[in-house]
Design an enzyme around this catalytic site. Structure first.
Site, mmCIF file in Angstrom:
data_model
loop_
_atom_site.group_PDB
_atom_site.id
_atom_site.type_symbol
_atom_site.label_atom_id
_atom_site.label_comp_id
_atom_site.label_asym_id
_atom_site.label_seq_id
_atom_site.Cartn_x
_atom_site.Cartn_y
_atom_site.Cartn_z
ATOM 1 N N GLU A 231 0.829 -1.263 0.013
ATOM 2 C CA GLU A 231 0.057 0.136 -0.086
ATOM 3 C C GLU A 231 0.888 1.329 0.000
ATOM 4 O O GLU A 231 1.029 2.015 0.874
ATOM 5 C CB GLU A 231 -0.969 -0.057 1.233
ATOM 6 C CG GLU A 231 -2.146 -1.314 0.920
ATOM 7 C CD GLU A 231 -3.198 -0.919 2.047
ATOM 8 O OE1 GLU A 231 -2.999 -0.273 3.213
ATOM 9 O OE2 GLU A 231 -4.268 -1.674 1.973
ATOM 10 N N GLU A 426 -5.885 -8.425 0.021
ATOM 11 C CA GLU A 426 -6.484 -8.031 1.306
ATOM 12 C C GLU A 426 -7.883 -7.634 0.901
ATOM 13 O O GLU A 426 -8.074 -7.201 0.107
ATOM 14 C CB GLU A 426 -5.979 -7.020 2.035
ATOM 15 C CG GLU A 426 -4.466 -7.170 2.637
ATOM 16 C CD GLU A 426 -4.024 -5.644 3.308
ATOM 17 O OE1 GLU A 426 -4.992 -5.116 3.800
ATOM 18 O OE2 GLU A 426 -2.731 -5.692 3.524
#
Length: 521
Positions: A231, A426
């Site tokens: 991320e 995720e």
């Protein structure tokens, strides 16, 4: 019956870990870890089987077939977690401090001043957690490595005890027939490197490349699936621009852009190091994230306008997916971003973009939520002013609106643009789960969330989009960064005062989905 999944005798576990380390040079490591995992996981597996035999409150075995989305038999079902969020042992066995160790120890930064000092004590209890994954039936586990466990100062001679921990963990997973997917960096930057500027320092890619090479040489004989960095927009946007995450900085936008560029270069150096030092072929990606603009209707004009918004690069923030993904896959920054940021762009030297665009094997994407988009008067997409409406379904974190169509549009648009296989690295739901009076954890909202999102992933696959895997976030309740331990994402409830593990209803639902998928003809 209250299901307690802690070790009957914690000292027993430590004793056997020491014993296996002692015999490491004379006994095949894999066999040793099998003994450890079997002994430590025995109580866990027996307890889970007893619970199943007694009948769980969520009777997944008698749920209707339509309650479970249909997936190809070879689809990879996994679960995920990250080093700082579960390992604890923050200063054990030579580990150095990370930016999160420093940030959480400063009062006022984290909800109720929680820290990751102990977290889920996964560093000591990993055999129990692997046993939980084995009983769940996942084929893969996405974990991250703590850089400061391996290089306490971020550079220099590696720490053997830190590497040995990951040896044990990887071997325990393989002994349980669970494939490790390893992320090199999930936010816990060595504090020593932050003192030298962190991502803003142009030397950062070399530091990261050296670290990646150490890891690849040690684990690359067994690990074949990798992600370099998790991320990027969170690392730079929340850590360097907004100051909400460690290291808690609020830098000028030009410095943040420089940090972003160096981060992408570090990804490229990581790819090179993994390919050069792992044994045999590997698959590598970088784990991206964003928030999906979901078309408010099925009008083709609305869909195309939302797609354009998804890949647009406007506004001085870092939630622009194309700013991160285009350089990696296409070898260039998006033109609209270059125009918008022209006055603050960092120096891009010869070779930078070639380094950043080292070939990757798949798209890894963390997908949680999205927003409805409509066509404005100018013909462009815009967020609907009312959003999903007052009182819309959401998790306990305000940003997580329940938007089941988000993964469908993410998979569709990204694979059309970037032409690569796709993995949801995720996806998960946060709630205030607790042990009920019957000793179980009932989380119907999470089951509904998973069924909705996985149903849309199955839809994408049925339409021909190459989605090959899904990792639920997370296997355990854990330290949720600035929110501390307040919000729970896990399939397994963790009592942080006793470290007891209790599988939730959603654990059994996911278990049945995996089982039914494997049994189909």
């Amino acid at each position: 019956m209250l299901l307690s999944l802690s070790y009957p005798n914690h000292n027993y576990n430590n004793t056997h870990i020491t014993r296996i380390n002692t015999t490491h040079t004379t006994m095949n490591r894999r066999k040793a870890i099998k003994l450890l995992a079997g002994a430590a996981g025995l109580a866990t597996t027996a307890a889970l089987r007893a619970q199943s035999a007694a009948g769980h409150a969520f009777d997944a075995g008698h749920a209707a077939a339509e309650d479970f989305p249909k997936f190809p038999k070879n689809f990879t079902f996994g679960a995920a977690a990250a080093s700082y969020q579960i390992e604890g042992a923050w200063d054990a066995d030579g580990k150095g401090p990370s930016v999160w160790d420093i940030f959480t120890h400063e009062p006022g930064n984290i909800f109720e001043n929680h820290t990751g000092d102990t977290a889920c004590d996964h560093y000591n209890r990993y055999p129990e957690d692997v046993a939980l994954m084995r009983t769940l039936g996942v084929q893969a586990y996405r974990l991250s490595l703590a850089w400061t466990r391996i290089q306490p100062e971020g550079t220099g001679v590696p720490n053997e005890k830190g590497l040995a921990f990951y040896d044990r963990l990887i071997d325990a997973l393989l002994a349980a027939n669970i494939t490790p997917w390893v992320t090199l960096f999930h936010w816990d930057l060595p504090q020593a490197l932050q003192r030298r500027g962190g991502f803003v320092n142009r030397d950062f890619p070399d530091w990261f490349g050296d670290y990646a090479a150490i890891v690849a040489k040690r684990l690359g004989d067994r690990v074949k699936n990798w992600m370099t960095i998790n991320e990027p927009p969170v690392i730079i946007g929340l850590g360097y621009q907004d100051g909400k995450n460690a290291p808690g900085l609020k830098l000028p936008f030009a410095d943040c852009l420089a940090g972003a560029h160096h981060l992408l270069m570090a990804h490229g150096r990581g790819v090179q190091a993994l390919r050069a030092n792992c044994r045999g072929p590997v698959k590598i990606a970088i784990a991206q994230t964003s928030r999906e603009p979901i078309p408010a209707d099925d009008n083709p004009r609305t869909i195309e306008a939302a797609r354009a918004a998804y890949f647009s690069c406007e506004g001085k923030h870092f939630w622009n997916l194309s700013w991160w993904a285009d350089p990696v896959v296409l070898g260039r920054y998006p033109e609209d971003g270059l125009k918008a940021y022209a006055a603050e762009m960092p120096r891009i030297a010869d070779g930078d973009m070639k380094l950043i665009s080292q070939p990757v094997d798949y798209l890894a994407y963390n997908c949680y939520s999205g927003f409805p988009y409509e066509i404005a008067a100018n013909g462009q997409a815009r967020p609907k002013p009312e959003g999903w409406g007052i009182g819309n379904p959401r998790g306990t974190l305000s940003w997580l609106s329940v938007a089941p169509r988000a993964p469908y549009w993410a998979a569709r648009w990204q694979t059309e643009r970037y032409k690569l296989p796709f993995v949801f690295s995720e996806n998960g739901f946060c709630n205030t789960d607790f042990i009920h009076r019957d000793g179980k954890v009932h989380d119907p909202q999470r089951i509904d969330y998973m069924a909705g999102y996985l149903g849309e992933i199955a839809r994408a696959i049925a339409e021909g989009y190459p989605v090959t895997g899904y990792f639920y976030w997370s296997i355990l309740d854990n330290f949720e960064w600035a929110e501390g331990y307040k919000d729970r994402f896990g399939l397994v409830h963790v009592d942080y005062t006793t470290q007891k593990r209790t599988p939730k209803d959603s654990y059994y639902w996911y278990q049945q989905l995996i089982k039914r998928t494997g049994e189909q003809e």
